[in-house]
Each structure stands twice: as C-alpha cells, then as structure tokens.
Design a protein around this motif. Structure first.
Motif, PDB file in Angstrom:
ATOM      1  N   VAL A  66      41.352  16.042  53.130  1.00 53.63           N
ATOM      2  CA  VAL A  66      39.995  15.835  53.351  1.00 53.63           C
ATOM      3  C   VAL A  66      39.312  16.247  52.190  1.00 53.63           C
ATOM      4  O   VAL A  66      38.330  15.566  51.605  1.00 53.63           O
ATOM      5  CB  VAL A  66      39.609  16.746  54.554  1.00 53.63           C
ATOM      6  CG1 VAL A  66      38.038  16.706  54.730  1.00 53.63           C
ATOM      7  CG2 VAL A  66      40.282  16.051  55.878  1.00 53.63           C
ATOM      8  N   GLY A  67      39.618  17.321  51.551  1.00 54.53           N
ATOM      9  CA  GLY A  67      39.061  17.928  50.272  1.00 54.53           C
ATOM     10  C   GLY A  67      39.018  16.694  49.178  1.00 54.53           C
ATOM     11  O   GLY A  67      37.996  16.550  48.492  1.00 54.53           O
ATOM     12  N   PHE A  95      48.106  30.018  47.489  1.00 59.96           N
ATOM     13  CA  PHE A  95      47.907  28.687  46.714  1.00 59.96           C
ATOM     14  C   PHE A  95      46.979  28.787  45.527  1.00 59.96           C
ATOM     15  O   PHE A  95      47.357  28.564  44.280  1.00 59.96           O
ATOM     16  CB  PHE A  95      47.467  27.309  47.622  1.00 59.96           C
ATOM     17  CG  PHE A  95      47.275  26.127  46.905  1.00 59.96           C
ATOM     18  CD1 PHE A  95      48.566  25.600  46.456  1.00 59.96           C
ATOM     19  CD2 PHE A  95      46.344  25.401  46.574  1.00 59.96           C
ATOM     20  CE1 PHE A  95      48.573  24.265  45.569  1.00 59.96           C
ATOM     21  CE2 PHE A  95      46.206  24.344  45.821  1.00 59.96           C
ATOM     22  CZ  PHE A  95      47.366  23.588  45.538  1.00 59.96           C
ATOM     23  N   ALA A  96      45.900  29.653  45.804  1.00 59.67           N
ATOM     24  CA  ALA A  96      44.916  29.940  44.771  1.00 59.67           C
ATOM     25  C   ALA A  96      45.518  30.799  43.482  1.00 59.67           C
ATOM     26  O   ALA A  96      45.366  30.822  42.573  1.00 59.67           O
ATOM     27  CB  ALA A  96      43.544  30.548  45.100  1.00 59.67           C
ATOM     28  N   PHE A  97      46.146  31.747  44.250  1.00 62.18           N
ATOM     29  CA  PHE A  97      46.801  32.772  43.271  1.00 62.18           C
ATOM     30  C   PHE A  97      47.820  32.240  42.356  1.00 62.18           C
ATOM     31  O   PHE A  97      47.950  32.646  41.408  1.00 62.18           O
ATOM     32  CB  PHE A  97      47.672  33.739  44.153  1.00 62.18           C
ATOM     33  CG  PHE A  97      46.282  34.851  44.842  1.00 62.18           C
ATOM     34  CD1 PHE A  97      45.057  34.690  44.788  1.00 62.18           C
ATOM     35  CD2 PHE A  97      47.033  35.848  45.464  1.00 62.18           C
ATOM     36  CE1 PHE A  97      44.089  35.457  45.354  1.00 62.18           C
ATOM     37  CE2 PHE A  97      46.067  36.731  46.110  1.00 62.18           C
ATOM     38  CZ  PHE A  97      44.724  36.749  46.043  1.00 62.18           C
ATOM     39  N   PRO A 110      33.826  35.532  31.739  1.00 64.21           N
ATOM     40  CA  PRO A 110      33.080  36.333  32.766  1.00 64.21           C
ATOM     41  C   PRO A 110      31.712  35.629  33.562  1.00 64.21           C
ATOM     42  O   PRO A 110      30.690  35.912  33.406  1.00 64.21           O
ATOM     43  CB  PRO A 110      32.210  37.565  31.764  1.00 64.21           C
ATOM     44  CG  PRO A 110      32.345  36.745  30.606  1.00 64.21           C
ATOM     45  CD  PRO A 110      33.257  35.793  30.497  1.00 64.21           C
ATOM     46  N   VAL A 111      32.232  34.559  34.246  1.00 69.20           N
ATOM     47  CA  VAL A 111      30.936  34.003  35.317  1.00 69.20           C
ATOM     48  C   VAL A 111      31.647  33.964  36.451  1.00 69.20           C
ATOM     49  O   VAL A 111      32.759  34.167  37.123  1.00 69.20           O
ATOM     50  CB  VAL A 111      31.040  32.597  34.540  1.00 69.20           C
ATOM     51  CG1 VAL A 111      30.465  32.521  33.341  1.00 69.20           C
ATOM     52  CG2 VAL A 111      31.899  31.515  34.625  1.00 69.20           C
ATOM     53  N   ALA A 112      30.717  33.388  37.424  1.00 66.71           N
ATOM     54  CA  ALA A 112      31.083  33.714  38.940  1.00 66.71           C
ATOM     55  C   ALA A 112      31.898  32.451  39.091  1.00 66.71           C
ATOM     56  O   ALA A 112      31.972  31.435  38.330  1.00 66.71           O
ATOM     57  CB  ALA A 112      29.689  33.398  39.701  1.00 66.71           C
ATOM     58  N   GLY A 113      32.680  32.650  40.382  1.00 70.73           N
ATOM     59  CA  GLY A 113      33.689  31.410  40.463  1.00 70.73           C
ATOM     60  C   GLY A 113      35.006  31.895  41.083  1.00 70.73           C
ATOM     61  O   GLY A 113      35.567  30.920  41.593  1.00 70.73           O
ATOM     62  N   SER A 114      35.376  32.929  40.826  1.00 62.81           N
ATOM     63  CA  SER A 114      36.756  33.258  41.041  1.00 62.81           C
ATOM     64  C   SER A 114      37.998  32.293  40.579  1.00 62.81           C
ATOM     65  O   SER A 114      37.729  31.860  39.398  1.00 62.81           O
ATOM     66  CB  SER A 114      36.878  33.493  42.415  1.00 62.81           C
ATOM     67  OG  SER A 114      38.086  33.880  42.944  1.00 62.81           O
ATOM     68  N   ALA A 115      38.773  31.994  41.114  1.00 63.04           N
ATOM     69  CA  ALA A 115      40.099  31.337  40.945  1.00 63.04           C
ATOM     70  C   ALA A 115      39.486  29.812  40.480  1.00 63.04           C
ATOM     71  O   ALA A 115      40.121  29.193  39.627  1.00 63.04           O
ATOM     72  CB  ALA A 115      40.891  31.098  42.067  1.00 63.04           C
ATOM     73  N   ILE A 117      40.826  21.307  43.769  1.00 66.06           N
ATOM     74  CA  ILE A 117      41.513  21.622  44.815  1.00 66.06           C
ATOM     75  C   ILE A 117      41.726  23.118  45.001  1.00 66.06           C
ATOM     76  O   ILE A 117      41.628  23.667  46.344  1.00 66.06           O
ATOM     77  CB  ILE A 117      43.020  21.106  44.366  1.00 66.06           C
ATOM     78  CG1 ILE A 117      43.007  19.651  44.225  1.00 66.06           C
ATOM     79  CG2 ILE A 117      44.150  21.724  45.284  1.00 66.06           C
ATOM     80  CD1 ILE A 117      44.339  19.100  43.588  1.00 66.06           C
ATOM     81  N   ILE A 118      41.553  23.968  44.088  1.00 64.03           N
ATOM     82  CA  ILE A 118      41.137  25.421  44.239  1.00 64.03           C
ATOM     83  C   ILE A 118      40.024  25.833  44.957  1.00 64.03           C
ATOM     84  O   ILE A 118      40.095  26.552  46.093  1.00 64.03           O
ATOM     85  CB  ILE A 118      41.518  26.005  42.848  1.00 64.03           C
ATOM     86  CG1 ILE A 118      42.701  26.153  42.389  1.00 64.03           C
ATOM     87  CG2 ILE A 118      40.910  27.432  42.964  1.00 64.03           C
ATOM     88  CD1 ILE A 118      43.852  26.902  43.250  1.00 64.03           C
TER      89      ILE A 118
END
Length: 538
Positions: A518-519, A402-404, A72-77, A92-93
């Motif tokens: 680039v990432g 892609f993240a999903f 339960p912390v911020a940051g999503s995927a 990458i995500i």
C-alpha cells in the motif's frame, strides 16, 4: 503556520532530557503488560531475551548516533536512509516507521485504557463494557466463544447497543487520552519535555520500590524455587516472545526524531540513547526476576497486568493499586514520546516532497509541526476506538526491526570522516575475520535446527523457511564483510535485527508485505511525482 524551512523548531533538549525521553518511551506498556507473556513462555530465563534485545538495540543505537552526529535533523531512520540509500528506500522506511510510532501508540493506548479502567473500578466507578473495549476485540472474543460452543450471553458483543444494525462498541478512554496527549504534543516540545521528565521520575521511583520489596519478599519467604527451572523450555521458549520483548524497546529511537530540538545533537543524542538503553535494560531484567520469583512463571498465561497480578496474588492489594496507577503514568509518557516522534517523521517526508506540504508546516506560535501532529493524533485516536491490540504488536516490532536493519546498513555506506573532538563516531573494528568466526559459531549451535529444517524442508513451517533464508543472507553479509572490511558494530546490528525479525510469526510478515505494498502504491502515485528530487533542475 509557516513552512518547515522558514521556521525552526525550538532547541531546548539536553542529555538529561533525552535520557528521560528514552526511558519514557521504553519503560511503559512493555514492563506493565507484555513482560507477563514473555515470562510465561521463557520462564525466569526471559532475562536472556531482554539482554539479547538490548545488545541488538545497542548496536542500532550506536548507528543512530553516528547518523545523528552527521545529520542532526528531525526524521529518525527515514532521514538517515534518505542520506544513505536515496528516495525509494527512504519512503519505505518512513512508511515502516508509521507502524512503529502510530500503530505502536495504538497498542500502548489500549493498555493504558485497561489499567485506567482498573483504577476506576477500584474507585467504584464502572464504565459500560461497550465503552471500554475495541469493537474488533469484542467481536473476536464473541466468535471464539461461538467456535468453542461456549455461552455468549454475558459477552460485550451481545449486550452492546446497536446503531443502524451495527454494534456500538468503542474504547472511549483510549481515544480521550490520545487526544489529550496530542494537544500536549502540539503545544510544544518544552511542555512535553517537562511532562515526560515528571512521569519518568514517578515511575522510576515506583519500579525501584517494587524491586526492593520484591527481592526482600522472595528471599524472606523462600520463594527462590520459582526460579527453577530457569529455562523451562530452553532458548526456544525464550525466543517465542521476541515480539513481546522487542515491543518494550522500540521507543528508544524516538530520541533521534528530536535532533533539531537538541542544543548539541552531535554530543547529546548519542549519550541520551545509550544512557536510556542501559538504564531500561537493568530495569527490565530486575523486574522479570522479581515477578518470576514471587509467582511461578506458569501463572502468567493471559495475564495482561503482570505486576499488579503478582502483588494481588500475594494479598498485597494496595501495592497492586499503586502499580496500576504507575502503569497509567508509564503508558502516558510512552504515548507522549511516540506522539512527538511520528509528526516529525512526516514533517521530514513532507520537506522532501514525498507527502503534501501541509505536513511540513511549523506552528508559528508553538514551533511544532502542527498539522502533522493533529493528523497523527486523529489517526491513532480513531484506530484505538475499534482495533485489537494483539494484532498490532507483531506488526509494530517487524516494522521497527526493518527500519533498524537499514539504519545499521546505511552506516556502512557513509564516507569515512576525520574524527572531530566532541562529535560522536562509531569506533572502527575490522570485521573481516570476526564476522565469519561468529557466523561459524552460530552454525555450530544451530546445527540441530538446521538439520531438521533441511531434512523436512517440504513439510517445514514458514518460520523455519525464514530461518534458512536468514542463514543465506547472513552468509552473504559475512562474505561481503570479508571482502570489503566492513566495521563490526553496524554488521552485527544488521544480523541481530534480521534474526529477531525471522522469529516473529510468519503471518505477521504477510500483513507487513501488504502494508508495504500500500505504501509503495502511494509513493508511485504521489511521492515519485511530487518529490524534490524528481522536480529539481537537471
């Protein structure tokens, strides 16, 4: 400002707030703009694509909820991938999520500007054209007209002023709204929550009115014939609009970025995600049926404001004006939720050392990631001044899918835990035979497409090559599920997201790979050297 670990984010969000935040993010530019493009290609049957997308997002939402319950912390995927796969995949995500939030907000801001300018014109206020459109859009329109040997004298690109020999063309309203939203997101999550809840209540009221009035008009005036044929181009026509429809849904995962600001994330986050997804799907299906029932689907080609267009078409211009106002409100709420989500992802990446420490600092006064919020706002604001939104929609969808895929895949690698009352956990259903069975059914229904692709492989488009690659990947996943007894829900989440990805135009994949390249370069030059993992004691 203090360090993100020293100062905490303010906990003030409950289930209702999270549900409204999800609706705020999902009911926006999609329902007021891209739904028209989807209807033109798919006809009334575009509702099936909304349902397919909703099922896909539903599987993904359950996987998000599983992660949110455990982490339960911020940051999503980004955070969930960091826990599951490690630093490189997480980077990458995180980089892909910039496409979802920042680039997605660019598209929404441009849509907001178009509706806002319509309102101004109805009020007798006329901005110069060169202050209400992006430079790239104006130049592309000019070049297209030249190539088609059409007159160019009245085009914005010809009539705009010049500075140092360069045409001065900017989307000023879009820039201003992004800056105002950024200021609101900086001030605090509580203020943002109240604003989002108000805007959601207003647009739900307007959409309910449109639904009731629309169905009454359809059946009282006898225009139900517009629903025939229901699938004018078959499911192939429906699937052409994957980007347009999926773009409408991408915001639901923004809820997961606020995990640290939830009063009870383990219980409230899953409920907020599922509630918002169900409500939004019903709204999209009803709205698609209304617009295709009132006006024939063929009329939606190049229509950027389909809801307002429909009521203008049937001479209900005041309703069209109300819709334009509600579209501005709807887009504003999407901008707000996205502008809340992006800085929290950057904050999480900074905590792990993958971005400079400044991105992780919390404002002592407002308890928000202040520096990251400002930089995010400037990034979006400066981009909307010049860019074309059509180039951004596909990129946003592919980055999100892609993240999903990685979130759903990540759940499969989480260790099994004993169920705890009040804490969400995905129901386990052994996919050993189910996934193989579903794969066989898919092969049966896609047999003609598979045959054509194999027989004409050398002459096939990139789209069909992506389809064949999907079949191979899906087969491998089915076999792994059989061997390892994977759970059905996350596996279906992976497969559904992968399928939607291969339906996005191949040219967008090329741009996506360049973006990811680039990432990775930034990660190799900075993140790998500065990361917490790289610098921890042996």
């Amino acid at each position: 400002m203090g360090d993100a670990h020293e100062q905490k984010l303010r906990k003030c969000l409950g289930v209702r707030d999270l549900t409204f935040m999800g609706i705020a993010a999902v009911i926006g530019a999609g329902i007021f703009s891209t739904i028209g493009t989807a209807a033109f290609h798919g006809g009334p049957g575009v509702i099936f694509l909304f349902l397919i997308t909703a099922i896909t997002c539903g599987f993904t939402a359950l996987c998000y909820a599983e992660f949110a319950s455990r982490v339960p912390v911020a940051g999503s995927a980004y955070t969930y991938s960091y826990v599951s796969f490690g630093e490189v995949i997480a980077w990458i995500i995180g980089w892909a999520l910039i496409l979802e939030y920042a680039i997605g907000n660019v598209v929404v801001a441009i849509s907001w500007s178009a509706y806002f300018n319509n309102i101004l014109r109805n009020m007798g206020i006329h901005l110069p054209d060169w202050l209400a459109i992006g430079y790239q859009t104006a130049k592309m329109t000019y070049q297209t007209a030249l190539a088609a040997h059409k007159p160019v004298e009245g085009l914005v690109f010809m009539n705009a002023p010049e500075i140092a020999g360069i045409k001065f063309i900017i989307n000023l309203p879009a820039f201003i709204i992004v800056m105002l939203i950024t200021a609101l997101a900086y001030i605090g999550i509580n203020e943002s929550r109240k604003s989002a809840n108000f805007m959601v209540g207003l647009k739900l009221t307007v959409l309910l009115f449109i639904a009731i009035l629309g169905f009454w008009l359809i059946f009282s005036t006898g225009t139900t014939h517009n629903w025939v044929p229901f699938l004018p181009e078959g499911m192939g026509g429906v699937m052409q609009s994957v980007s347009s429809v999926f773009f409408a849904y991408i915001g639901f995962d923004a809820i997961s970025t606020t995990a640290e600001e939830c009063r009870n994330p383990q219980k409230d986050l899953p409920k907020g995600m599922i509630n918002s997804l169900l409500i939004c799907t019903v709204i999209y299906v009803i709205t698609a049926l209304v617009i295709t029932g009132l006006v024939n689907y063929k009329e939606f080609e190049f229509v950027a404001d389909p809801l307002a267009y429909v009521f203008d078409k049937i001479n209900m211009h005041k309703i069209g004006f109300i819709i334009s106002v509600s579209a501005v409100v709807a887009s504003t709420s999407v901008l707000l939720v996205f502008q809340i989500g992006q800085p929290r992802i950057w904050m999480s990446m900074s905590r792990d050392g993958l971005l400079p420490p400044a991105f992780g600092r919390i404002s002592p006064r407002f308890k928000t990631p202040g520096f990251a919020t400002i930089i995010s706002g400037l990034f979006v604001g400066l981009t909307v001044l010049v860019v074309d939104d059509k180039l951004m929609t596909d990129l946003t969808s592919i980055g999100t899918l892609f993240a999903f895929v990685l979130v759903c895949g990540g759940v499969l690698y989480l260790p099994k835990l004993i169920r705890v009352p009040g804490k969400f956990s995905i129901p386990y259903l052994n996919g050993k035979y189910i996934i193989l069975f579903l794969y066989a059914i898919f092969l049966f229904f896609a047999r003609h497409r598979i045959g054509d692709a194999c027989l004409n492989f050398s002459a096939e488009s990139y789209q069909e090559i992506l389809f064949l690659l999907f079949l191979i990947v899906a087969f491998i996943i089915s076999i792994l599920t059989f061997i390892r007894n994977y759970s059905v829900i996350p596996v279906l989440g992976v497969l559904f997201c992968l399928y939607l990805m291969i339906e996005i135009p191949a040219k967008s994949w090329m741009v996506f790979f360049i973006w990811m390249g680039v990432g990775l370069t930034i990660y190799l030059l900075y993140g790998r050297v500065k990361s917490k993992l790289a610098n921890r004691p042996s």
